[in-house]
Scaffold this motif. Structure first.
Motif, PDB file in Angstrom:
ATOM      1  N   VAL A 232       0.769  -1.270   0.068  1.00 16.73           N
ATOM      2  CA  VAL A 232      -0.138   0.040  -0.138  1.00 16.73           C
ATOM      3  C   VAL A 232       0.918   1.185   0.012  1.00 16.73           C
ATOM      4  CG1 VAL A 232      -1.609   1.462   1.328  1.00 16.73           C
ATOM      5  CG2 VAL A 232      -2.245  -0.956   1.206  1.00 16.73           C
ATOM      6  N   THR A 233       1.917   1.342   0.945  1.00 17.24           N
ATOM      7  CA  THR A 233       2.885   2.311   0.942  1.00 17.24           C
ATOM      8  C   THR A 233       3.564   2.557  -0.329  1.00 17.24           C
ATOM      9  OG1 THR A 233       4.742   1.033   1.902  1.00 17.24           O
ATOM     10  CG2 THR A 233       3.102   2.051   3.417  1.00 17.24           C
ATOM     11  N   GLU A 234       3.957   1.707  -1.001  1.00 15.32           N
ATOM     12  CA  GLU A 234       4.720   1.686  -2.244  1.00 15.32           C
ATOM     13  C   GLU A 234       3.899   2.292  -3.349  1.00 15.32           C
ATOM     14  OE1 GLU A 234       6.634  -1.923  -3.342  1.00 15.32           O
ATOM     15  OE2 GLU A 234       7.641  -2.147  -1.623  1.00 15.32           O
ATOM     16  N   GLU A 235       2.602   1.833  -3.380  1.00 11.66           N
ATOM     17  CA  GLU A 235       1.633   2.213  -4.360  1.00 11.66           C
ATOM     18  C   GLU A 235       1.295   3.589  -4.201  1.00 11.66           C
ATOM     19  OE1 GLU A 235      -1.483   2.051  -7.210  1.00 11.66           O
ATOM     20  OE2 GLU A 235       0.144   0.354  -6.740  1.00 11.66           O
ATOM     21  N   VAL A 236       1.254   4.254  -3.063  1.00 15.55           N
ATOM     22  CA  VAL A 236       0.940   5.533  -2.866  1.00 15.55           C
ATOM     23  C   VAL A 236       1.983   6.298  -3.248  1.00 15.55           C
ATOM     24  CG1 VAL A 236       0.666   7.339  -1.062  1.00 15.55           C
ATOM     25  CG2 VAL A 236      -0.603   5.181  -0.663  1.00 15.55           C
ATOM     26  N   LEU A 237       3.356   5.980  -2.713  1.00 20.10           N
ATOM     27  CA  LEU A 237       4.453   6.764  -3.279  1.00 20.10           C
ATOM     28  C   LEU A 237       4.612   6.794  -4.877  1.00 20.10           C
ATOM     29  CD1 LEU A 237       7.129   5.647  -0.532  1.00 20.10           C
ATOM     30  CD2 LEU A 237       6.043   7.935  -0.837  1.00 20.10           C
ATOM     31  N   PHE A 238       4.367   5.610  -5.545  1.00 12.81           N
ATOM     32  CA  PHE A 238       4.202   5.500  -7.089  1.00 12.81           C
ATOM     33  C   PHE A 238       3.226   6.553  -7.627  1.00 12.81           C
ATOM     34  CE2 PHE A 238       2.346   3.761 -10.762  1.00 12.81           C
ATOM     35  CZ  PHE A 238       3.574   3.727 -11.680  1.00 12.81           C
ATOM     36  N   ARG A 239       2.010   6.559  -6.811  1.00 14.64           N
ATOM     37  CA  ARG A 239       1.272   7.484  -7.519  1.00 14.64           C
ATOM     38  C   ARG A 239       1.621   9.123  -7.342  1.00 14.64           C
ATOM     39  NH1 ARG A 239      -2.411   4.872 -10.881  1.00 14.64           N
ATOM     40  NH2 ARG A 239      -2.451   2.666 -10.143  1.00 14.64           N
ATOM     41  N   ILE A 240       2.059   9.278  -6.099  1.00 18.28           N
ATOM     42  CA  ILE A 240       2.311  10.840  -5.588  1.00 18.28           C
ATOM     43  C   ILE A 240       3.732  11.433  -6.522  1.00 18.28           C
ATOM     44  CG2 ILE A 240       1.321  10.867  -3.675  1.00 18.28           C
ATOM     45  CD1 ILE A 240       3.887  11.047  -2.414  1.00 18.28           C
ATOM     46  N   ASN A 241       4.227  10.321  -7.211  1.00 23.95           N
ATOM     47  CA  ASN A 241       5.525  10.774  -7.850  1.00 23.95           C
ATOM     48  C   ASN A 241       4.898  11.237  -9.312  1.00 23.95           C
ATOM     49  OD1 ASN A 241       7.348  10.173  -5.971  1.00 23.95           O
ATOM     50  ND2 ASN A 241       7.632   8.129  -6.829  1.00 23.95           N
ATOM     51  N   HIS A 242       4.007  10.987  -9.459  1.00 27.15           N
ATOM     52  CA  HIS A 242       3.314  11.783 -10.841  1.00 27.15           C
ATOM     53  C   HIS A 242       2.355  13.076 -10.554  1.00 27.15           C
ATOM     54  CE1 HIS A 242       4.190   7.312 -11.652  1.00 27.15           C
ATOM     55  NE2 HIS A 242       4.564   7.966 -12.997  1.00 27.15           N
ATOM     56  N   SER A 243       2.034  13.556 -11.192  1.00 28.59           N
ATOM     57  CA  SER A 243       1.288  14.862 -11.224  1.00 28.59           C
ATOM     58  C   SER A 243      -0.136  14.852 -10.549  1.00 28.59           C
ATOM     59  CB  SER A 243       1.143  15.882 -12.441  1.00 28.59           C
ATOM     60  OG  SER A 243       0.596  16.989 -12.140  1.00 28.59           O
ATOM     61  N   ARG A 244      -0.124  15.207  -9.152  1.00 34.76           N
ATOM     62  CA  ARG A 244      -1.167  15.126  -8.435  1.00 34.76           C
ATOM     63  C   ARG A 244      -1.705  16.258  -8.014  1.00 34.76           C
ATOM     64  NH1 ARG A 244      -2.667   9.483  -7.819  1.00 34.76           N
ATOM     65  NH2 ARG A 244      -4.482  10.362  -6.774  1.00 34.76           N
ATOM     66  N   ASP A 245      -2.974  16.643  -7.891  1.00 37.06           N
ATOM     67  CA  ASP A 245      -3.350  17.841  -7.183  1.00 37.06           C
ATOM     68  C   ASP A 245      -4.631  17.378  -6.244  1.00 37.06           C
ATOM     69  OD1 ASP A 245      -4.606  20.081  -6.452  1.00 37.06           O
ATOM     70  OD2 ASP A 245      -4.343  21.170  -8.467  1.00 37.06           O
ATOM     71  N   PRO A 246      -4.449  17.467  -4.771  1.00 36.05           N
ATOM     72  CA  PRO A 246      -5.494  16.736  -4.217  1.00 36.05           C
ATOM     73  C   PRO A 246      -6.784  17.522  -3.987  1.00 36.05           C
ATOM     74  CG  PRO A 246      -3.803  17.617  -2.730  1.00 36.05           C
ATOM     75  CD  PRO A 246      -3.189  17.611  -4.269  1.00 36.05           C
ATOM     76  N   GLU A 247      -6.654  18.715  -4.155  1.00 35.28           N
ATOM     77  CA  GLU A 247      -8.016  19.915  -3.885  1.00 35.28           C
ATOM     78  C   GLU A 247      -8.592  19.492  -5.532  1.00 35.28           C
ATOM     79  OE1 GLU A 247      -9.244  24.415  -3.368  1.00 35.28           O
ATOM     80  OE2 GLU A 247      -7.270  23.669  -3.233  1.00 35.28           O
ATOM     81  N   ARG A 248      -7.922  19.680  -6.575  1.00 34.87           N
ATOM     82  CA  ARG A 248      -8.631  19.400  -7.884  1.00 34.87           C
ATOM     83  C   ARG A 248      -9.245  17.910  -7.977  1.00 34.87           C
ATOM     84  NH1 ARG A 248      -6.778  16.630 -12.190  1.00 34.87           N
ATOM     85  NH2 ARG A 248      -4.494  16.558 -11.089  1.00 34.87           N
ATOM     86  N   GLU A 249      -8.681  16.748  -7.545  1.00 43.32           N
ATOM     87  CA  GLU A 249      -9.195  15.526  -7.538  1.00 43.32           C
ATOM     88  C   GLU A 249     -10.169  15.388  -6.615  1.00 43.32           C
ATOM     89  OE1 GLU A 249      -5.985  12.865  -6.513  1.00 43.32           O
ATOM     90  OE2 GLU A 249      -4.449  13.639  -7.966  1.00 43.32           O
TER      91      GLU A 249
END
Length: 351
Positions: A232-249
């Motif tokens: 789970v932690t590896e999946e999270v880190l993989f995801r946030i290494n790409h362009s992410r915007d929590p407010e927009r999401e």
């Protein structure tokens, strides 16, 4: 083996969003959101995770039910570390039902944690989502985890419904759900895993949950749980290494779920209208059948009456014929008697 467990535990304990290559991207907390059908072991799996993580005495933290009915009625949270929380969402009773809107509202983190799940739909659900805006943290990173019991098996119809559910969950959260299979020794684990792979699942984990009755610590079972949490932690880190915007999401999730609820409600109305049309048609067909049966009964009654009348007339005609025949025979007998008397008198006269 102990070193491997310690390494996994250290990775989980030290997980933070700041470990991402580009920083936290505005996220600060990971929510491992468990969802699925009633009684498939979500609460028991949370107990198992906490038991392994705490590494103390077993407790029924999530108040898992002893039977399969399911008992979670509220979105309950169970902190694992300062950055990771397990969320036990309310299970649903039937695939493809109106509850799916509520499921995705939970998964999208659009409803407050710790609140009861009402299974409302349509405008009621939309109103609750709007009211909850101020209580929702867009900085929470959602990891969807679908829990399914191996002992239930997966038939083709269910597979189609589950696949649709998982694909929609992926659209809501941005992650195809991780699959947790419980009761792995109570059915065909191979067939169940194959069914989920056919649905497109890539990360599938199988467990035999710890329970109050079965809580003897097993190194292999501990390692399986820690591997899942580490993944789970590896999946999270993989995801946030790409362009992410929590407010927009968060806004996109909200719009997606609101549209989904709206479309689902419209479809529900169409389905209800179709059901009503079928009910009306069936009622009309039943009335027509009843009318036809009444006509058939009337026809049969008339036919019986005609047959009875014909039989009576035939019987009457037969009796009349018999009476005529008897009368003719009597007349013939009388004529013969007169003829004989006349012949007798003629003979006597000639003598």
């Amino acid at each position: 083996m102990a070193m491997k467990i310690d390494k996994l535990r250290s990775e989980i304990e030290n997980f933070t969003f700041h470990n991402g290559k580009n920083g936290s991207r505005g996220f600060n907390h990971a929510l491992i959101q468990l969802f699925g059908l009633l009684g498939h072991g979500k609460s028991s799996f949370i107990n198992t995770c906490l038991y392994v993580w705490e590494d103390g005495d077993f407790k029924n933290w999530a108040e898992a039910a002893a039977k399969d009915e399911g008992c979670t009625m509220t979105r309950l949270t169970y902190p694992l570390t300062g950055n990771i929380t397990l969320v036990d969402n309310r299970g649903y009773a039937k695939l493809g039902s109106h509850e799916s809107g509520e499921i995705f509202a939970q998964l999208g983190n659009l409803l407050p944690l710790g609140n009861a799940v009402e299974w409302s739909k349509g405008f009621g659900l939309v109103e609750r989502i709007v009211r909850a805006e101020s209580k929702i943290k867009h900085s929470d990173f959602i990891v969807p985890v679908f829990v399914y019991s191996v002992k239930m098996g997966v038939n083709p119809h269910e597979a189609k419904e589950i696949k649709s559910l998982l694909l929609t969950a992926a659209k809501v959260t941005g992650i195809y759900p991780l699959i947790v299979l419980t009761f792995k020794t109570n059915g065909s684990l191979t067939d169940t895993m194959a069914a989920f792979r056919d649905m497109g699942a890539e990360k599938i984990f199988a467990f035999e949950n710890y329970t109050q009755e079965d809580c003897s610590k097993l190194r292999g079972r501990h390692e399986e749980v820690l591997k899942f949490l580490s993944e789970v932690t590896e999946e999270v880190l993989f995801r946030i290494n790409h362009s992410r915007d929590p407010e927009r999401e968060m806004k996109e999730r909200k719009q997606f779920v609101l549209n989904y609820v709206h479309d689902r409600d419209k479809q529900s109305q169409v389905d209800e209208m179709e059901k009503q049309r079928l009910r009306d048609k069936n009622e009309q067909m039943a009335q027509l059948k009843e009318h036809q049966e009444a006509l058939e009964r009337q026809k049969e009654r008339i036919n019986r009456e005609m047959v009875d009348e014909l039989w009576r007339k035939q019987e009457q005609f037969r009796r009349m014929n018999l009476a005529d025949q008897a009368r003719q025979e009597e007349e013939l007998k009388e004529r013969r008697a007169r003829s004989e008397r006349r012949n007798k008198w003629n003979r006597m006269f000639r003598q």
